[in-house]
Scaffold this motif. Sequence first.
Motif, PDB file in Angstrom:
ATOM      1  N   HIS A   1       0.831  -1.213   0.000  1.00 11.90           N
ATOM      2  CA  HIS A   1       0.000   0.000   0.000  1.00 11.90           C
ATOM      3  C   HIS A   1       0.867   1.266   0.000  1.00 11.90           C
ATOM      4  O   HIS A   1       0.976   1.972   1.003  1.00 11.90           O
ATOM      5  CB  HIS A   1      -0.931  -0.032   1.217  1.00 11.90           C
ATOM      6  CG  HIS A   1      -2.168   0.796   1.056  1.00 11.90           C
ATOM      7  ND1 HIS A   1      -3.431   0.334   1.337  1.00 11.90           N
ATOM      8  CD2 HIS A   1      -2.334   2.068   0.631  1.00 11.90           C
ATOM      9  CE1 HIS A   1      -4.321   1.289   1.115  1.00 11.90           C
ATOM     10  NE2 HIS A   1      -3.683   2.352   0.690  1.00 11.90           N
TER      11      HIS A   1
ATOM     12  N   HIS B   1       1.512   4.885  -2.122  1.00  8.44           N
ATOM     13  CA  HIS B   1       1.067   5.843  -3.143  1.00  8.44           C
ATOM     14  C   HIS B   1       2.198   6.835  -3.397  1.00  8.44           C
ATOM     15  O   HIS B   1       2.944   7.180  -2.477  1.00  8.44           O
ATOM     16  CB  HIS B   1      -0.162   6.629  -2.684  1.00  8.44           C
ATOM     17  CG  HIS B   1      -1.322   5.775  -2.308  1.00  8.44           C
ATOM     18  ND1 HIS B   1      -1.976   4.965  -3.210  1.00  8.44           N
ATOM     19  CD2 HIS B   1      -1.959   5.596  -1.124  1.00  8.44           C
ATOM     20  CE1 HIS B   1      -2.965   4.334  -2.595  1.00  8.44           C
ATOM     21  NE2 HIS B   1      -2.972   4.689  -1.319  1.00  8.44           N
TER      22      HIS B   1
ATOM     23  N   ARG C   1      -4.299   3.478 -10.351  1.00  4.58           N
ATOM     24  CA  ARG C   1      -5.299   4.189  -9.564  1.00  4.58           C
ATOM     25  C   ARG C   1      -6.224   4.949 -10.518  1.00  4.58           C
ATOM     26  O   ARG C   1      -5.747   5.651 -11.401  1.00  4.58           O
ATOM     27  CB  ARG C   1      -4.588   5.181  -8.619  1.00  4.58           C
ATOM     28  CG  ARG C   1      -5.527   5.719  -7.561  1.00  4.58           C
ATOM     29  CD  ARG C   1      -4.782   6.362  -6.418  1.00  4.58           C
ATOM     30  NE  ARG C   1      -5.414   5.907  -5.194  1.00  4.58           N
ATOM     31  CZ  ARG C   1      -5.384   6.583  -4.045  1.00  4.58           C
ATOM     32  NH1 ARG C   1      -4.735   7.715  -3.954  1.00  4.58           N
ATOM     33  NH2 ARG C   1      -5.986   6.115  -2.991  1.00  4.58           N
TER      34      ARG C   1
ATOM     35  N   GLU D   1      -5.539   1.848  -5.611  1.00  2.94           N
ATOM     36  CA  GLU D   1      -6.592   1.679  -4.634  1.00  2.94           C
ATOM     37  C   GLU D   1      -7.701   2.674  -4.966  1.00  2.94           C
ATOM     38  O   GLU D   1      -7.424   3.851  -5.199  1.00  2.94           O
ATOM     39  CB  GLU D   1      -6.023   1.939  -3.225  1.00  2.94           C
ATOM     40  CG  GLU D   1      -7.031   1.947  -2.115  1.00  2.94           C
ATOM     41  CD  GLU D   1      -6.530   2.859  -0.977  1.00  2.94           C
ATOM     42  OE1 GLU D   1      -5.721   3.777  -1.236  1.00  2.94           O
ATOM     43  OE2 GLU D   1      -6.967   2.665   0.170  1.00  2.94           O
TER      44      GLU D   1
ATOM     45  N   HIS E   1      -6.830  -1.865   3.961  1.00  2.00           N
ATOM     46  CA  HIS E   1      -7.011  -1.665   5.412  1.00  2.00           C
ATOM     47  C   HIS E   1      -7.890  -2.745   6.048  1.00  2.00           C
ATOM     48  O   HIS E   1      -8.466  -2.516   7.122  1.00  2.00           O
ATOM     49  CB  HIS E   1      -7.626  -0.288   5.705  1.00  2.00           C
ATOM     50  CG  HIS E   1      -7.045   0.829   4.900  1.00  2.00           C
ATOM     51  ND1 HIS E   1      -5.794   1.344   5.145  1.00  2.00           N
ATOM     52  CD2 HIS E   1      -7.525   1.509   3.814  1.00  2.00           C
ATOM     53  CE1 HIS E   1      -5.533   2.315   4.255  1.00  2.00           C
ATOM     54  NE2 HIS E   1      -6.555   2.422   3.439  1.00  2.00           N
TER      55      HIS E   1
ATOM     56  N   ASP F   1       0.659   2.828   3.467  1.00  2.00           N
ATOM     57  CA  ASP F   1      -0.286   3.833   2.975  1.00  2.00           C
ATOM     58  C   ASP F   1       0.303   5.233   3.031  1.00  2.00           C
ATOM     59  O   ASP F   1       0.103   5.991   3.983  1.00  2.00           O
ATOM     60  CB  ASP F   1      -1.624   3.798   3.730  1.00  2.00           C
ATOM     61  CG  ASP F   1      -2.692   4.582   2.948  1.00  2.00           C
ATOM     62  OD1 ASP F   1      -2.358   5.115   1.869  1.00  2.00           O
ATOM     63  OD2 ASP F   1      -3.840   4.651   3.418  1.00  2.00           O
TER      64      ASP F   1
HETATM   65 ZN   LIG Z   1      -4.316   4.198   0.289  1.00  2.00          ZN
END
Ligand SMILES: [Zn+2]
Length: 265
Positions: free
Chosen positions: A22, A24, A76, A111, A163, A218
């Motif tokens: 995860h 970005h 994405r 995501e 998550h 994340d």
């Molecule tokens: Zn995320």
Amino acid sequence: MIVGLSLATPGAQVQIPLADAHIHYSHDVWDMLPPAEAIKILRKAGLKKAFVSSSSDEGTQMLYEQAPDLVVPVLRPYRRRGEISSWYRDETIVRMVEERLAKNHYAGIGEFHVYGPDADRPVVRRIVELAAKYKIFLHAHSDIDAVDRIFAQNPEARVLWAHSGFDSPEDVAMMLRKYKNLWADLAFRSEHASNGKVDPQWRKVFLEFPDRFMIGTDTYAPDRWYYVVKHANWSRKWIADLPRDVGENIAHRNAEALAQWALQR
Ligand SMILES: [Zn+2]
């Protein structure tokens, strides 16, 4: 909130390799952290693989170009920050995703954020179809209802549940029992472990489903990049509290297997 990070000690032992599912690398971090510097952080964290997606996809492509061995590109469906709650009503997203999929290789789409009945909107349905067409996974930041709807659209879909839905270990276990093609990342969660010990309820779920969990930092905002290395060290501590095989699966094998399935075309 990630708690307990300051307690992480890298230790003298051989580092457990990790795959972070995860990451970005969105437009507002590019200037502060150019691609080569971002890759340095991922390597410093001891990552074997990083699932990277970004708004726009250009960020993912820049990192992939720097480190194709490390970066697992995920598409994405956002062009910029702020499309989180509008993308599923925006037909132009479909065209952008189709064009990108035709041009580059991706392991997944996501995501993306979608909840409840919005998962049945035409744009989301098309995204689920495209994932099936390209045999890649969906990385869904969704509630249980939306995950149910995605699997109702395509029972063969492969879904990485971002998550773990921020749901309880009992509910996550219920969903993993229900869907054999559901994986779950633990990004931006910390209640499954503290001080290097795995929470007993989560331990039960990890042992019941050793093939389904992945870790993730994340980096949804620029400052989250500061946590990549800390998060890796924190993860190694609680992973070491699990039976070795289970720990290695969660640390990197589950993510690698999903990426390999998607990218072997
Ligand atoms: Zn995320």
